[in-house]
Design an enzyme around this catalytic site. Structure first.
Site, PDB file in Angstrom:
ATOM      1  N   TYR A 199       0.643  -1.289  -0.077  1.00 35.49           N
ATOM      2  CA  TYR A 199      -0.161  -0.028  -0.025  1.00 35.49           C
ATOM      3  C   TYR A 199       0.799   1.303   0.100  1.00 35.49           C
ATOM      4  O   TYR A 199       0.607   2.236  -0.714  1.00 35.49           O
ATOM      5  CB  TYR A 199      -0.894   0.056   1.266  1.00 35.49           C
ATOM      6  CG  TYR A 199      -2.176  -0.796   0.622  1.00 35.49           C
ATOM      7  CD1 TYR A 199      -2.446  -2.041   0.963  1.00 35.49           C
ATOM      8  CD2 TYR A 199      -3.499   0.037  -0.007  1.00 35.49           C
ATOM      9  CE1 TYR A 199      -3.470  -2.835   0.526  1.00 35.49           C
ATOM     10  CE2 TYR A 199      -4.561  -0.722  -0.120  1.00 35.49           C
ATOM     11  CZ  TYR A 199      -4.615  -2.056  -0.158  1.00 35.49           C
ATOM     12  OH  TYR A 199      -5.722  -2.743  -0.394  1.00 35.49           O
ATOM     13  N   GLN A 213     -15.419   3.961  -6.194  1.00 33.86           N
ATOM     14  CA  GLN A 213     -14.921   2.678  -5.992  1.00 33.86           C
ATOM     15  C   GLN A 213     -13.400   2.943  -5.437  1.00 33.86           C
ATOM     16  O   GLN A 213     -12.456   2.152  -4.819  1.00 33.86           O
ATOM     17  CB  GLN A 213     -14.859   1.584  -6.480  1.00 33.86           C
ATOM     18  CG  GLN A 213     -16.311   1.245  -7.007  1.00 33.86           C
ATOM     19  CD  GLN A 213     -16.448   0.196  -8.161  1.00 33.86           C
ATOM     20  OE1 GLN A 213     -16.287  -1.065  -8.148  1.00 33.86           O
ATOM     21  NE2 GLN A 213     -16.410   0.905  -9.454  1.00 33.86           N
ATOM     22  N   VAL A 259     -10.110   4.503  -4.015  1.00 32.89           N
ATOM     23  CA  VAL A 259      -9.586   4.948  -2.634  1.00 32.89           C
ATOM     24  C   VAL A 259      -8.392   6.254  -2.909  1.00 32.89           C
ATOM     25  O   VAL A 259      -8.031   6.662  -1.766  1.00 32.89           O
ATOM     26  CB  VAL A 259      -8.743   3.824  -1.921  1.00 32.89           C
ATOM     27  CG1 VAL A 259      -9.839   2.608  -1.868  1.00 32.89           C
ATOM     28  CG2 VAL A 259      -7.553   3.020  -2.901  1.00 32.89           C
ATOM     29  N   HIS A 296     -15.313   2.138  -1.085  1.00 29.42           N
ATOM     30  CA  HIS A 296     -14.121   1.199  -0.587  1.00 29.42           C
ATOM     31  C   HIS A 296     -13.009   1.898   0.147  1.00 29.42           C
ATOM     32  O   HIS A 296     -12.144   1.373   0.274  1.00 29.42           O
ATOM     33  CB  HIS A 296     -13.455   0.648  -1.712  1.00 29.42           C
ATOM     34  CG  HIS A 296     -14.477  -0.451  -2.516  1.00 29.42           C
ATOM     35  ND1 HIS A 296     -14.271  -0.799  -3.787  1.00 29.42           N
ATOM     36  CD2 HIS A 296     -15.562  -0.976  -2.159  1.00 29.42           C
ATOM     37  CE1 HIS A 296     -15.108  -1.515  -4.333  1.00 29.42           C
ATOM     38  NE2 HIS A 296     -16.094  -1.612  -3.138  1.00 29.42           N
ATOM     39  N   CYS A 302      -1.204   0.325  16.727  1.00 31.41           N
ATOM     40  CA  CYS A 302      -2.079   1.343  16.940  1.00 31.41           C
ATOM     41  C   CYS A 302      -1.757   2.204  18.241  1.00 31.41           C
ATOM     42  O   CYS A 302      -1.446   1.489  19.181  1.00 31.41           O
ATOM     43  CB  CYS A 302      -3.598   0.660  17.111  1.00 31.41           C
ATOM     44  SG  CYS A 302      -5.023   2.006  17.681  1.00 31.41           S
TER      45      CYS A 302
END
Ligand code: BV8
Length: 244
Positions: free
Chosen positions: A70, A100, A102, A120, A149
């Protein structure tokens, strides 16, 4: 592109009041953003395994591989610019954007962020892979590697919808509500193969909407009211929307 088809589509638009745009990767292709399918060797799913890189199981198996992939896509997007198709859409703020995609190229072209329904999700954010709800914006040009996180310690992952994951209910409900009451749906640059998103086209058509599609490839028929324009979005969209 025959003028007759283009003028028929322009006429259909000019007699429509409630118009939405349903877009896919083909809208951003001329900005240098790879599409997922299709016959050019650049298509992502012809080079990578979607189940390894765009599914919860793939993230579970090798989270660093997914984040690195990514971040590679993010770096491409950081250097990309909106193309003439994005700009043509941004000049018509009354067109509702259901995408759709991103990427944030519609917003960078000038579409208000509140006017874009990202079915999406968005690659410009990371969210907690657990259930604490933490979310943060990432710098596309220098997105961080796999990390925990800050709130709960689970991994952070891109805020996109992977295969087997449900769409955000509020976004999906709004998209369905819009597509149940359209005069015209503009379907731009999508293979219409991923569900439930692609089902919006059938929903709009069943509710009486005209369908105009723009694609470099001939697409499936979207019913009797379907007007198909074959060619690149950056050329056809400005021609179609001129004067609207
Ligand atoms: C879910 C991650 C259930 C984000 C992606 C029926 C109902 C519901 C689900 C399913 C169903 N049948 C099958 C499913 C499962 C699955 C699915 O649809 N599989 C397909 C492949 C058969 N769907 C799901 O898993 C969805 N989730 O249903 O979960 C659930 C429900 C509740 C609770 C829990 C679970 C989730 C789907 C989202 C998957 N995410 N990617 C990212 O990293 O980007 S898939 C990927 O495909 C992208 O999201 C992309 O947006 C999407 C659609 O692709 P397109 O945008 O159309 O791009 P593509 O390359 O295919 O086509 C480009 C087109 O442009 C081509 O036609 C080309 O000719 C054209 N083009 C090229 N250049 C140009 C151009 N056109 C104009 N101009 C140009 N210059």
């Amino acid at each position: 592109m025959t003028d007759r088809r283009l003028s028929a589509a322009r006429n259909a638009l000019s007699t429509s009041r409630r118009i939405a745009v349903f877009s896919g990767a083909g809208l951003s292709a001329e900005s240098g953003i790879a599409t997922f399918r299709g016959n050019d060797g650049d298509a992502l799913w012809s080079r990578f395994n979607p189940m390894e890189l765009a599914s919860a199981a793939g993230f579970e198996e090798n989270p660093a591989r997914v984040i690195d992939w990514y971040n590679w896509r993010r770096s491409k997007l950081a250097n990309a610019q909106p193309n003439a198709a994005h700009v043509a859409l941004a000049k018509r703020p009354r067109l509702v954007q259901i995408t759709q995609n991103v990427d944030d190229l519609l917003e960078r072209a000038g579409v208000a962020a509140s006017a874009v329904l990202h079915l999406h999700g968005t690659i410009g954010k990371d969210r907690c892979n657990g259930s604490c709800g933490h979310e943060e914006t990432v710098d596309l040009a220098s997105a961080p590697p796999l990390r925990p996180c800050p709130r709960c310690g689970a991994y952070l992952r891109p805020a996109v919808v992977w295969f087997g994951e449900g769409l955000r209910q509020d976004v999906w409900n709004e998209a369905q509500r819009l597509c149940s009451q359209l005069d015209c749906l503009l379907v731009v640059g999508t293979s219409a193969t991923v569900y439930p998103a692609a089902g919006l086209i059938e929903q709009a058509e069943a509710a009486g909407s005209k369908i105009i599609s723009i694609n470099t490839e001939p697409s499936a028929s979207f019913g009797a009211e379907h007007l198909e324009l074959v060619g690149p979005a950056s050329v056809l969209l400005p021609q179609l929307l001129e004067g609207l």
